[in-house]
Design a protein around this motif. Structure first.
Motif, PDB file in Angstrom:
ATOM      1  N   LEU A  42       0.729  -1.318  -0.104  1.00 47.98           N
ATOM      2  CA  LEU A  42       0.128  -0.063  -0.076  1.00 47.98           C
ATOM      3  C   LEU A  42       1.060   1.257  -0.003  1.00 47.98           C
ATOM      4  O   LEU A  42       0.529   2.363  -0.543  1.00 47.98           O
ATOM      5  CB  LEU A  42      -1.051  -0.014   1.265  1.00 47.98           C
ATOM      6  CG  LEU A  42      -2.047  -1.024   0.908  1.00 47.98           C
ATOM      7  CD1 LEU A  42      -2.722  -1.088   2.487  1.00 47.98           C
ATOM      8  CD2 LEU A  42      -2.995  -0.667  -0.016  1.00 47.98           C
ATOM      9  N   GLY A  43       1.930   1.017   0.803  1.00 44.51           N
ATOM     10  CA  GLY A  43       3.040   2.355   0.878  1.00 44.51           C
ATOM     11  C   GLY A  43       3.514   2.453  -0.513  1.00 44.51           C
ATOM     12  O   GLY A  43       3.678   3.881  -0.999  1.00 44.51           O
ATOM     13  N   ARG A  44       3.931   1.295  -1.188  1.00 44.49           N
ATOM     14  CA  ARG A  44       4.160   1.695  -2.735  1.00 44.49           C
ATOM     15  C   ARG A  44       3.160   2.309  -3.657  1.00 44.49           C
ATOM     16  O   ARG A  44       3.580   2.660  -4.798  1.00 44.49           O
ATOM     17  CB  ARG A  44       5.033   0.237  -3.127  1.00 44.49           C
ATOM     18  CG  ARG A  44       6.190  -0.212  -2.525  1.00 44.49           C
ATOM     19  CD  ARG A  44       6.653  -1.260  -3.420  1.00 44.49           C
ATOM     20  NE  ARG A  44       6.078  -2.713  -3.197  1.00 44.49           N
ATOM     21  CZ  ARG A  44       5.946  -3.311  -1.981  1.00 44.49           C
ATOM     22  NH1 ARG A  44       7.060  -3.031  -1.124  1.00 44.49           N
ATOM     23  NH2 ARG A  44       5.249  -4.466  -1.996  1.00 44.49           N
ATOM     24  N   ALA A  45       1.897   2.042  -3.366  1.00 44.58           N
ATOM     25  CA  ALA A  45       0.726   2.565  -4.102  1.00 44.58           C
ATOM     26  C   ALA A  45       0.372   4.054  -3.427  1.00 44.58           C
ATOM     27  O   ALA A  45      -0.641   4.693  -3.710  1.00 44.58           O
ATOM     28  CB  ALA A  45      -0.392   1.703  -3.949  1.00 44.58           C
ATOM     29  N   VAL A  69      -7.720   2.112   2.690  1.00 45.79           N
ATOM     30  CA  VAL A  69      -7.010   0.941   2.304  1.00 45.79           C
ATOM     31  C   VAL A  69      -7.567   0.406   1.144  1.00 45.79           C
ATOM     32  O   VAL A  69      -7.103  -0.113   0.164  1.00 45.79           O
ATOM     33  CB  VAL A  69      -6.980  -0.295   3.226  1.00 45.79           C
ATOM     34  CG1 VAL A  69      -6.909  -1.537   2.652  1.00 45.79           C
ATOM     35  CG2 VAL A  69      -6.128  -0.052   4.455  1.00 45.79           C
ATOM     36  N   LEU A  70      -8.885   0.412   1.035  1.00 46.74           N
ATOM     37  CA  LEU A  70      -9.821   0.012  -0.241  1.00 46.74           C
ATOM     38  C   LEU A  70      -9.540   0.944  -1.285  1.00 46.74           C
ATOM     39  O   LEU A  70      -9.537   0.489  -2.435  1.00 46.74           O
ATOM     40  CB  LEU A  70     -11.252  -0.123   0.182  1.00 46.74           C
ATOM     41  CG  LEU A  70     -11.585  -1.108   1.207  1.00 46.74           C
ATOM     42  CD1 LEU A  70     -13.352  -0.572   1.648  1.00 46.74           C
ATOM     43  CD2 LEU A  70     -11.766  -2.239   0.561  1.00 46.74           C
ATOM     44  N   MET A  71      -9.427   2.215  -1.122  1.00 46.72           N
ATOM     45  CA  MET A  71      -9.203   2.956  -2.444  1.00 46.72           C
ATOM     46  C   MET A  71      -7.842   3.044  -2.710  1.00 46.72           C
ATOM     47  O   MET A  71      -7.604   3.122  -3.995  1.00 46.72           O
ATOM     48  CB  MET A  71      -9.400   4.543  -1.901  1.00 46.72           C
ATOM     49  CG  MET A  71     -10.957   4.661  -1.396  1.00 46.72           C
ATOM     50  SD  MET A  71     -11.964   4.153  -2.570  1.00 46.72           S
ATOM     51  CE  MET A  71     -12.193   5.459  -3.755  1.00 46.72           C
ATOM     52  N   SER A  72      -6.841   2.680  -1.959  1.00 50.58           N
ATOM     53  CA  SER A  72      -5.365   2.315  -2.372  1.00 50.58           C
ATOM     54  C   SER A  72      -5.165   1.167  -3.011  1.00 50.58           C
ATOM     55  O   SER A  72      -4.303   1.098  -3.789  1.00 50.58           O
ATOM     56  CB  SER A  72      -4.626   2.556  -1.149  1.00 50.58           C
ATOM     57  OG  SER A  72      -4.607   3.637  -0.539  1.00 50.58           O
ATOM     58  N   LEU A  73      -6.113   0.068  -2.782  1.00 51.38           N
ATOM     59  CA  LEU A  73      -5.861  -1.259  -3.359  1.00 51.38           C
ATOM     60  C   LEU A  73      -5.865  -1.044  -4.976  1.00 51.38           C
ATOM     61  O   LEU A  73      -5.264  -1.786  -5.622  1.00 51.38           O
ATOM     62  CB  LEU A  73      -6.798  -2.161  -3.142  1.00 51.38           C
ATOM     63  CG  LEU A  73      -6.814  -2.664  -1.340  1.00 51.38           C
ATOM     64  CD1 LEU A  73      -7.994  -3.563  -1.348  1.00 51.38           C
ATOM     65  CD2 LEU A  73      -5.587  -3.547  -1.446  1.00 51.38           C
ATOM     66  N   ARG A  74      -6.617   0.017  -5.423  1.00 54.65           N
ATOM     67  CA  ARG A  74      -6.931  -0.135  -6.935  1.00 54.65           C
ATOM     68  C   ARG A  74      -5.298   0.649  -7.462  1.00 54.65           C
ATOM     69  O   ARG A  74      -5.283   0.442  -8.736  1.00 54.65           O
ATOM     70  CB  ARG A  74      -8.021   0.903  -7.259  1.00 54.65           C
ATOM     71  CG  ARG A  74      -7.708   2.393  -6.700  1.00 54.65           C
ATOM     72  CD  ARG A  74      -9.225   3.106  -6.900  1.00 54.65           C
ATOM     73  NE  ARG A  74      -8.907   4.363  -6.127  1.00 54.65           N
ATOM     74  CZ  ARG A  74      -8.644   5.395  -6.740  1.00 54.65           C
ATOM     75  NH1 ARG A  74      -8.592   5.529  -8.058  1.00 54.65           N
ATOM     76  NH2 ARG A  74      -8.742   6.482  -5.877  1.00 54.65           N
ATOM     77  N   MET A  76      -2.404  -0.489  -6.455  1.00 52.94           N
ATOM     78  CA  MET A  76      -1.385  -1.507  -6.204  1.00 52.94           C
ATOM     79  C   MET A  76      -1.054  -2.125  -7.548  1.00 52.94           C
ATOM     80  O   MET A  76      -1.823  -2.467  -8.393  1.00 52.94           O
ATOM     81  CB  MET A  76      -1.789  -2.637  -5.011  1.00 52.94           C
ATOM     82  CG  MET A  76      -1.843  -1.954  -3.698  1.00 52.94           C
ATOM     83  SD  MET A  76      -2.389  -3.183  -2.667  1.00 52.94           S
ATOM     84  CE  MET A  76      -1.207  -4.525  -2.835  1.00 52.94           C
ATOM     85  N   ASN A  77       0.306  -2.355  -7.628  1.00 55.84           N
ATOM     86  CA  ASN A  77       0.642  -3.324  -8.828  1.00 55.84           C
ATOM     87  C   ASN A  77       0.174  -4.617  -8.603  1.00 55.84           C
ATOM     88  O   ASN A  77       0.225  -5.225  -7.408  1.00 55.84           O
ATOM     89  CB  ASN A  77       2.382  -3.190  -8.690  1.00 55.84           C
ATOM     90  CG  ASN A  77       2.808  -2.012  -9.138  1.00 55.84           C
ATOM     91  OD1 ASN A  77       2.428  -1.127  -9.928  1.00 55.84           O
ATOM     92  ND2 ASN A  77       3.993  -1.667  -8.531  1.00 55.84           N
TER      93      ASN A  77
END
Length: 179
Positions: A42-45, A69-74, A76-77
């Motif tokens: 998540l940090g990388r995102a 978290v949910l918004m950041s998942l999109r 992520m690599n």
């Protein structure tokens, strides 16, 4: 003390309707490592994580910031997300018959999840999403599906309710030119 478990029966229409799955909590060390890997991904995102949540531990981060978290998942690599997604499904077992339990327990008989293509236990993408949401709920106490549903309900209520901002009453007297 035994690991937390949750029996999930798929209620949504489709090929998986009525199928049962047992979600079993990961051991603490595995769960913490999974959460740390998720936080790093998540940090990388570019997800923003509050310092107070970080001080509470890896699972506290995930539990305290469901929408972030949910918004950041999109963002992520997939290379970061795939092993996390695979490990989530290791918590899921198929329950061929929920009425049959292991002798001396209230737990149903299970078998490992079959993920082999067309012959797999899961035939609908929606079922995968439901099961992943349930895995998170067992581990951190919030359901991403419920969080999204609550967010959607709040947005609908907000859009349909009158504005709470007071407005000035209309004046019955004509405006005059001030000179």
């Amino acid at each position: 003390m035994a690991r937390k478990t949750k029996l999930v029966t798929i209620a949504a229409e489709g090929r998986d309707k009525g199928k049962c799955f047992l979600i079993r909590e990961m051991p603490a060390m595995q769960s913490e490592k999974w959460a740390i890997r998720a936080i790093l991904a998540l940090g990388r995102a570019d997800a923003e994580v509050e310092d107070a949540a970080v001080q509470g531990g890896a699972m506290a981060v995930l539990a305290s910031l469901p929408m972030t978290v949910l918004m950041s998942l999109r963002r992520m690599n997939f290379e970061d997300a795939e092993p996390l997604l695979d490990e989530m499904m290791s918590c899921v077992a198929f329950v061929p018959d929920a009425a049959k339990t292991v002798p001396g327990t209230d737990q149903p008989f299970t078998r490992p999840l079959n993920t082999a293509g067309d012959d797999g236990d899961i035939e609908e993408v929606a079922t995968l999403l439901t099961l992943r949401s349930e895995v998170i709920e067992v581990h951190v106490g919030f359901s991403p599906a419920a969080a999204l549903s609550s967010l959607g309900s709040a947005a609908q209520r907000s859009a349909s309710s009158p504005s709470p901002t007071p407005t000035s009453p209309e004046s019955s007297e004509p405006l005059s030119d001030a000179a």
